[in-house]
Design a protein around this motif. Sequence first.
Motif: not given
Lengths: 263, 276
Positions: B216-237
Motif C-alpha cells: 500500500r505505501p508504494w502503490i497508494l502513497g506514491l500515486n498522486p491520483m490516489y490522493h486526489l481521488i480521495s479528496m472526492f471519495r472522502l466527502p462524497l462516499y
Amino acid sequence: MSSPTVPEVSLETAPYRSAAPVVQLDDVGVRYRVPLERYGSFKEYMIRRLQGRVDYHELWALDSVSLAVHEGEVFGVVGRNGAGKSTLLKVISRVLRPTRGRVRVWGHVAPLLELGAGFHSELTGRENVFLNGALLGHMQAEIARKFEEILEFADLEAFIDAPLRTFSSGMVARLGFAVATAWDPDLLILDEVLAVGDEAFQQKCHHRIQSFQHKGATVVLVSHNLGQIVALCQRAMWLDHGAVRAEGEPSAVVARYRESQQA
Amino acid sequence: MSSARAKPYYDSVRSQWKAMDELVQVIRYRDLLWQLVRRDVLTRYKRSVLGVVWTMLNPLGMMIVLSVAFSQLFSATRAYPAYVLSGIVAWTFFAQTTTSSMIQMVWGSALLNRIYLPRSIFVTSAIGTGLVNLGLSLIPLALVMVATGVPLRATILFLPVSVALLTMFSLGVALLLSTLAVYFPDVAEMYQIGLTAWMYLTPIIYPEEILPQAARPWILGLNPMYHLISMFRLPLYEGSLPSLGEFALAAGVAALALLIGWFAFTEKMDEFAYRA
C-alpha cells in the motif's frame, strides 16, 4: 552581427521617412533547425542526444532583415517561393518569435492571412462569428456590438443561424473577411490580394481595404502579382533566400527582381 | 524617432517572466477561452439526439457495466455503484483533459501557426471543457448516491476544493505532456498505455483493502491520483472530511504539478512554432 546582405538597391521614397514606424525589424533572423535524420522515437532521440550525435541542417528563413514600415504606408514584399515572405509575415504578426534580432509593432494588427481559420462546420454562422472574433482577440461585448455590421457586410442575414456546413465556400470566405475586417486595424497584413467570393464582393473587399488606408492604416502586402505591387505600394522589398536583395521604389525593386528571374 | 515613442504593442524581446506573461495573455483572451469551451461542449454531441445528456449517461453507463461485472466480487464494499462512480468521475476528468490537451496541441497547432493566440489556450480550454463535463456528471453521481442509500452529508461542501486540486494537477500534467508531445508525437500514444496501467494501479473500481498491506505505501502513497481521488471519495462516499495531512499531501502534489507544468511549457513554447 554579420551583415553580408546589404541591400543592393536602396531607393528610399521621401514622404514616409518622417512618419513614425508601425513595424520595425532590427537585424531579424529566423533559424529553422531541420534534423538530418528523422528520429522515430523518444528513446532513439535520447540515445543520440546523449551520444551528441543529433545533427541539424540549419536554415535561415530570414537572415539579418532590418525594416521599418511607416504609418499610412503600403509596403509590398516580392520574392520567389521559399524566399521567406511568409516567415516575414509570421514574425510581424507575432506567430513566430525570431531567433535573433528584434521585432516591434505599434498598434493593432489584423492578419488577413487565413480567413475563417478556426471556423467550425457544426456551429452556426452566428456562433462562428463570436468564435472567430474571439480568436482574433476581441471580447464578447465588442463582437456583439459589431455583429449587425458584420452580417450586413457579409450579406448573410438569411443564413446566419444555419450550421456553417450548409454554407458554400464563398459564403464562408465572405463571413471570414467580414469578421477579420470589422475592426479598423493600425496594420493590415495581406498574403496575396484577396480573391474572395464573386466579383461584386471582391469590389467590396477592395473598397474596405482602401477605406482603411484612407483612415491611416498601414498595409504590408505579399504578392506574386508584380503589377499589383507597383500599382498599390509606395515602397517594396525583394526577399531572396531570407535576405533583403533590394528595397525602395516599387517599380525599381520589381524591375530588379524581374531581371534576376530572367537571368 | 522611434525610441521616443510609446511602448510598442508587441516587442519580440521578451521579459524574463515568460510564465507571468503567458498568464497575463490567457487572462486577456478569457473570452476566447469561454468560446472554445462552448464550442467543444456543444459540438461534441451536436449531431446526436440526446446531445449533452450523453455527458451524464457516459459515466452512468460505465458504472452500470462495472457494477454488474464486479459487485459480486467486491460485495463487501458498501454501495459499490456509488463507490465506483465517485472514482470514475474524478478519473475521467483527469484522463480526458490530459489526453485532449495533448491532441489539441499536436493537431490544433495549425491555428497557432497562423494567428497569434496564447500558446496555452488549447490546454486551458480543454481543462475548461473537462470542468463542464465534470459538473454535469455530478448529477448522475448524486442520483446514484441517493439510490444506493449513501447519505448526502454537509461534507459535500468540500467538493469545490477537491475539484480545484484535481484541476491544478490535471492542468500541470496536461501542460507537461503537451510540451513533450510537440517534440515527440509518439508520446500521445505511449500515454494511452500508461494511462490504462495507471488507472488499474489506482483504487477506482476495486476497494483499496484488496491491496496487500505491504504494497500500500508504494502503490497508494506514491500515486498522486490516489490522493486526489480521495479528496472526492472522502466527502462524497465516506461522508467525512480529509485530515489535514491528507489534504496537505493532495494540495502539495497538485501545486507542484502545476508549477512544473506551467514553467516547462512557457519556457519551451516559443519553439513550438518552429516545430510544426
